[in-house]
Write an enzyme that holds these catalytic residues in place. Structure first.
Site, PDB file in Angstrom:
ATOM      1  N   GLU A   1       7.646 -21.700   8.740  1.00 18.52           N
ATOM      2  CA  GLU A   1       7.953 -20.821   9.872  1.00 18.52           C
ATOM      3  C   GLU A   1       8.980 -21.417  10.817  1.00 18.52           C
ATOM      4  O   GLU A   1       9.528 -20.726  11.680  1.00 18.52           O
ATOM      5  CB  GLU A   1       6.681 -20.494  10.648  1.00 18.52           C
ATOM      6  CG  GLU A   1       6.089 -21.646  11.429  1.00 18.52           C
ATOM      7  CD  GLU A   1       4.913 -21.196  12.279  1.00 18.52           C
ATOM      8  OE1 GLU A   1       4.975 -21.441  13.486  1.00 18.52           O
ATOM      9  OE2 GLU A   1       3.971 -20.599  11.736  1.00 18.52           O
TER      10      GLU A   1
ATOM     11  N   GLU B   1       0.802  -1.220   0.000  1.00 14.07           N
ATOM     12  CA  GLU B   1       0.000   0.000   0.000  1.00 14.07           C
ATOM     13  C   GLU B   1       0.839   1.276   0.000  1.00 14.07           C
ATOM     14  O   GLU B   1       0.327   2.361  -0.303  1.00 14.07           O
ATOM     15  CB  GLU B   1      -0.919   0.018   1.230  1.00 14.07           C
ATOM     16  CG  GLU B   1      -1.965  -1.087   1.258  1.00 14.07           C
ATOM     17  CD  GLU B   1      -3.076  -0.879   0.255  1.00 14.07           C
ATOM     18  OE1 GLU B   1      -3.103   0.188  -0.391  1.00 14.07           O
ATOM     19  OE2 GLU B   1      -3.902  -1.788   0.092  1.00 14.07           O
TER      20      GLU B   1
END
Length: 315
Positions: A129, A98
């Site tokens: 992870e 953004e």
């Protein structure tokens, strides 16, 4: 014994660590929530979410330190990199995505790094992870160094991928920030700044995409947005570095020039045309009477900071 249920020492250790985390604890008030009416569920979940802003407020000092550190690195030619796995990784990618259209910066300035790579944005990548070495390798591949700022995001504060990335970043001389939802987290001990937004047990036990995820989104909004303000990417609360790449943004650019200067739509539109759509340059031209080339040069000499350029022109 089924291999999937066999309790290896490593699994026992992880289970023991999770048992100690607030984000993994059980809220006894919701033991029978599957029997509740939909209205009661909505009301209860919304009540839980009310705790998030207060938890963020409790970390204001650390968030401010993170903002200043990030802004300093970017001002000196560095980047902001978010690192996470699962939901935190996706939130980092979202925030990074953004920033270019909002503040008119290069897509390389704010980078989202997610365990498992881009495929993990939409699909879970199992065990990604758990690789601390991969977290370090991913940042090494991106050339992370002393100019950069790295924000590691992990609700538990113990995700190996994030810890490996933070450790590598710190050894490389980067400014490091950890965002977690558990007090005294391992990630906080690795990073220079530890932001611990403690939101308590989740509505669904262990589902940290809920309150913890909401807290992470708020914190990332603050870090990126406020760093951009510190870097002169706004004029007051107006987006003056936005990229007008569609009709909505072109209309917003026009409106921004009008709001900042009091000019009519016709004057604002004509001026924008003379400066190739640069909102900052249009505002400076209208408010100071400078020629477009002069406004462009003055902004460049003030590092793109519109208010500083305006004050110089009017001195």
């Amino acid at each position: 014994m089924n291999p999937s249920t066999e309790q290896t020492p490593a699994r026992e250790q992880v289970r023991g660590e999770l048992d100690l985390l607030i984000t993994e604890s059980v809220n006894e008030a919701y033991r029978d929530l599957d029997t509740w009416s939909t209205t009661d569920l909505v009301r209860a979940m919304n009540a839980e979410d009310q705790q998030v802003p207060q938890a963020v407020a409790a970390a204001e000092v650390e968030i401010a330190a993170a903002v200043d550190g990030v802004a300093e690195r970017i001002a000196n030619g560095g980047r902001l990199l978010y690192v996470g796995a699962g939901t935190p990784g996706r939130l980092g990618v979202l925030d990074a995505s953004e920033i270019p259209p909002t503040f008119g910066v290069s897509p390389d300035l704010v980078v989202g790094v997610i365990a498992g790579g881009t495929v993990a944005i939409q699909h879970a990548v199992e065990n990604a992870e758990d690789r601390a070495d991969q977290g370090a390798a991913d940042l090494e591949a991106l050339g992370v160094g002393p100019k950069d700022a790295v924000v590691g995001i992990a609700a538990s504060g113990r995700t190996p991928y994030v810890l490996g990335a933070l450790q590598y970043a710190r050894e490389a001389g980067a400014f490091t920030v950890a965002v977690s939802s558990n007090p005294g987290s391992t990630a906080s001990s690795v990073a220079e700044v530890g932001i611990e937004v403690v939101v308590g047990p989740e509505f669904i036990t262990g589902s940290t995409r809920l309150k913890a995820g909401t807290a992470q989104k708020l914190v990332l909004n603050m870090i990126s947005t406020l760093a951009m303000i510190r870097l002169g990417k706004t004029y007051g609360n107006l987006m003056v570095d936005l990229q007008a790449t569609n009709d909505k943004l072109r209309s917003r650019a026009l409106r921004t020039v009008m709001l900042a200067t009091g000019a009519s739509a016709e004057v604002a539109r004509t001026t924008l045309d003379t400066v190739q759509g640069s909102v900052k340059e249009a505002i400076l031209v209208i408010k100071t009477g400078l020629a477009p080339a002069e406004a462009r040069d003055l902004l460049a000499r003030h590092g793109g900071r519109l208010r500083a350029a305006e004050q110089h022109a009017q001195a």
